[in-house]
Write an enzyme that holds these catalytic residues in place. Structure first.
Site, PDB file in Angstrom:
ATOM      1  N   ASN A  10      78.242 126.698  61.575  1.00  0.00           N
ATOM      2  CA  ASN A  10      77.337 126.892  60.437  1.00  0.00           C
ATOM      3  C   ASN A  10      78.218 127.071  59.211  1.00  0.00           C
ATOM      4  OD1 ASN A  10      75.461 127.634  58.554  1.00  0.00           O
ATOM      5  ND2 ASN A  10      74.929 129.599  59.517  1.00  0.00           N
ATOM      6  N   LYS A  12      77.359 127.242  56.198  1.00  0.00           N
ATOM      7  CA  LYS A  12      76.711 127.997  55.110  1.00  0.00           C
ATOM      8  C   LYS A  12      76.924 127.263  53.780  1.00  0.00           C
ATOM      9  CE  LYS A  12      77.244 132.055  57.977  1.00  0.00           C
ATOM     10  NZ  LYS A  12      77.427 133.496  58.114  1.00  0.00           N
ATOM     11  N   HIS A  96      68.066 132.267  60.188  1.00  0.00           N
ATOM     12  CA  HIS A  96      69.356 132.957  60.080  1.00  0.00           C
ATOM     13  C   HIS A  96      69.150 134.280  59.345  1.00  0.00           C
ATOM     14  CE1 HIS A  96      73.469 133.889  59.017  1.00  0.00           C
ATOM     15  NE2 HIS A  96      73.843 133.054  59.961  1.00  0.00           N
ATOM     16  N   GLU A  98      70.756 135.660  57.102  1.00  0.00           N
ATOM     17  CA  GLU A  98      70.925 135.557  55.643  1.00  0.00           C
ATOM     18  C   GLU A  98      69.643 135.033  54.983  1.00  0.00           C
ATOM     19  OE1 GLU A  98      74.524 133.247  55.896  1.00  0.00           O
ATOM     20  OE2 GLU A  98      75.534 135.002  56.738  1.00  0.00           O
ATOM     21  N   GLU A 168      72.733 136.736  66.834  1.00  0.00           N
ATOM     22  CA  GLU A 168      73.786 137.051  65.875  1.00  0.00           C
ATOM     23  C   GLU A 168      73.591 138.468  65.341  1.00  0.00           C
ATOM     24  OE1 GLU A 168      75.419 133.192  64.007  1.00  0.00           O
ATOM     25  OE2 GLU A 168      73.640 133.733  62.885  1.00  0.00           O
ATOM     26  N   GLY A 174      80.621 137.675  59.681  1.00  0.00           N
ATOM     27  CA  GLY A 174      81.567 137.637  58.560  1.00  0.00           C
ATOM     28  C   GLY A 174      82.349 138.919  58.371  1.00  0.00           C
ATOM     29  N   SER A 214      81.527 136.464  63.961  1.00  0.00           N
ATOM     30  CA  SER A 214      82.995 136.551  64.012  1.00  0.00           C
ATOM     31  C   SER A 214      83.605 135.934  65.274  1.00  0.00           C
ATOM     32  CB  SER A 214      83.456 138.008  63.846  1.00  0.00           C
ATOM     33  OG  SER A 214      83.032 138.506  62.587  1.00  0.00           O
TER      34      SER A 214
HETATM   35  P1  13P Z   1      80.869 134.247  61.101  1.00  0.00           P
HETATM   36  O1  13P Z   1      81.323 133.437  62.295  1.00  0.00           O
HETATM   37  O2  13P Z   1      81.575 133.864  59.839  1.00  0.00           O
HETATM   38  O3  13P Z   1      80.865 135.698  61.391  1.00  0.00           O
HETATM   39  O4  13P Z   1      79.327 133.822  60.852  1.00  0.00           O
HETATM   40  C1  13P Z   1      78.447 133.845  61.904  1.00  0.00           C
HETATM   41  C2  13P Z   1      77.186 133.202  61.467  1.00  0.00           C
HETATM   42  O5  13P Z   1      76.436 133.758  60.685  1.00  0.00           O
HETATM   43  C3  13P Z   1      76.883 131.868  61.998  1.00  0.00           C
HETATM   44  O6  13P Z   1      75.570 131.503  61.722  1.00  0.00           O
END
Ligand code: 13P
Length: 251
Positions: A10, A12, A96, A98, A168, A174, A214
Site C-alpha cells: 500500500n 498510500k 483502511h 487512515e 492492521e 508506520g 510495520s
Molecule cells: P506500514 O507498513 O508503513 O506500517 O503501513 C501499514 C499499512 O498501513 C498498510 O496498509
C-alpha cells in the site's frame, strides 16, 4: 486447506508516476514465488498505467486504495467502482484506518463499498484494526470483531468467499512497532472464528487474512509463519522494490 498467500503493498500518498512504473517493472522482472500473489495498492492517477504494465505478468496485480460508496453522481473529486472497473483494476483496499480516521468512513459506508465491488466481481481488501487505547483496555478482539461483522456479515456465503481481510493494528502502522507474531496470530484466529460462527468452517478456512503494521524484511518471515496469517499489507517497506521483494520471498 492451503490458502492463497498474498504480499500486498500500500503505497498510500507516495511516489510519482515514473517511480511507480520503476518499482512495478522491477517486481515484474524479478523472480517471485509462484504461489504468492503480489498486489500493489497504487494511487488513482497511476492505476491505468500500472494495470497495463502488469497485464501479462503472472501473480502481480494492481489495487486501488479506495473507492466511493455511491455508484455515481455529484461527488466532485471522487472515484467510483465503475471507473476502477473500467480501468481493469481487480482489487480495492476498503476501510483502511487512515480513511476511517481522516475521512470519517463508517462501517455502513464500507458495507456499501463492498457491495458495489462484489457486484462488479472485484475483490475488496477489507481493513480492520484497533487503536492503542482499545488494545490497552483489552477490548481489541471485540472492536475488530464488530468492524468485520458490521461491514461484512450481510453478505451471502458466496460473496463472503471473495473477501480478503487485512488486520492492521493502528498502533503498529508506520510506527516501527510491529504486533508480535503471537498477537497477530491471536487476532487472526479470532477473526477466522467469528467468520466460522457466521458462515461455517469451509468459508472461514478459505479467506486470506493479511497482517499489516510495520512489516519489514526483518520480521516478515516470523509473522507470515503463523498459521492464520496468510500474508501482509505493507506500507513503508513496499516503497522500495528490493525490500518488498524480500518480503515477497519471506513465506
Ligand atoms: P506500514 O507498513 O508503513 O506500517 O503501513 C501499514 C499499512 O498501513 C498498510 O496498509
Amino acid at each position: 486447506m492451503s490458502r492463497l498467500k498474498i504480499a500486498a503493498g500500500n503505497w498510500k500518498m507516495n511516489k510519482e508516476l515514473e517511480e511507480a512504473l520503476d518499482i512495478t517493472r522491477t517486481l515484474a522482472n524479478s523472480s517471485r514465488p509462484t504461489d504468492v500473489l503480489t498486489i500493489l495498492g497504487a494511487p488513482y492517477p497511476f492505476l491505468k498505467s500500472l494495470v497495463d504494465q502488469t497485464l501479462y505478468v503472472d501473480h502481480l496485480d494492481i489495487a486501488a486504495q479506495n473507492c466511493h460508496h455511491k455508484v455515481s453522481g455529484a461527488y466532485t473529486g471522487e472515484v467510483s467502482v465503475d471507473m476502477l472497473d473500467s480501468l481493469g483494476v481487480q482489487y480495492v483496499i476498503v476501510g483502511h484506518s487512515e480513511r476511517r480516521e481522516y475521512f470519517s468512513e463508517t462501517d455502513d459506508m464500507l458495507a456499501e463499498k463492498v457491495n458495489l465491488l462484489l457486484a462488479k466481481q472485484m475483490i475488496p481488501i477489507f481493513c480492520c484494526g484497533e487503536p492503542l487505547e482499545i488494545r490497552k483496555a483489552g477490548n481489541h478482539e471485540s472492536h475488530v470483531g464488530s468492524q468485520v461483522s458490521n461491514a461484512l456479515f450481510h453478505l451471502s456465503p458466496e460473496q463472503m468467499k471473495e473477501i480478503i481481510i487485512a488486520y492492521e493494528p493502528i498502533w503498529a502502522i508506520g510506527t516501527g512497532e510491529t504486533a508480535s507474531p503471537e498477537q497477530a496470530q491471536e487476532m487472526h484466529a479470532s477473526i477466522r472464528d467469528l467468520i466460522k460462527d457466521q458462515y461455517g468452517s469451509e468459508i472461514s478456512e478459505m479467506i486470506p487474512i493479511l497482517y499489516g503494521g510495520s512489516v519489514k524484511p526483518s520480521n516478515a518471515k516470523e509473522i507470515f509463519s503463523q498459521p492464520d496469517v496468510d500474508g501482509g499489507l505493507v506500507g513503508g517497506a513496499s516503497l522500495k522494490a528490493d525490500d518488498f521483494l524480500e518480503i515477497i520471498h519471506s513465506f
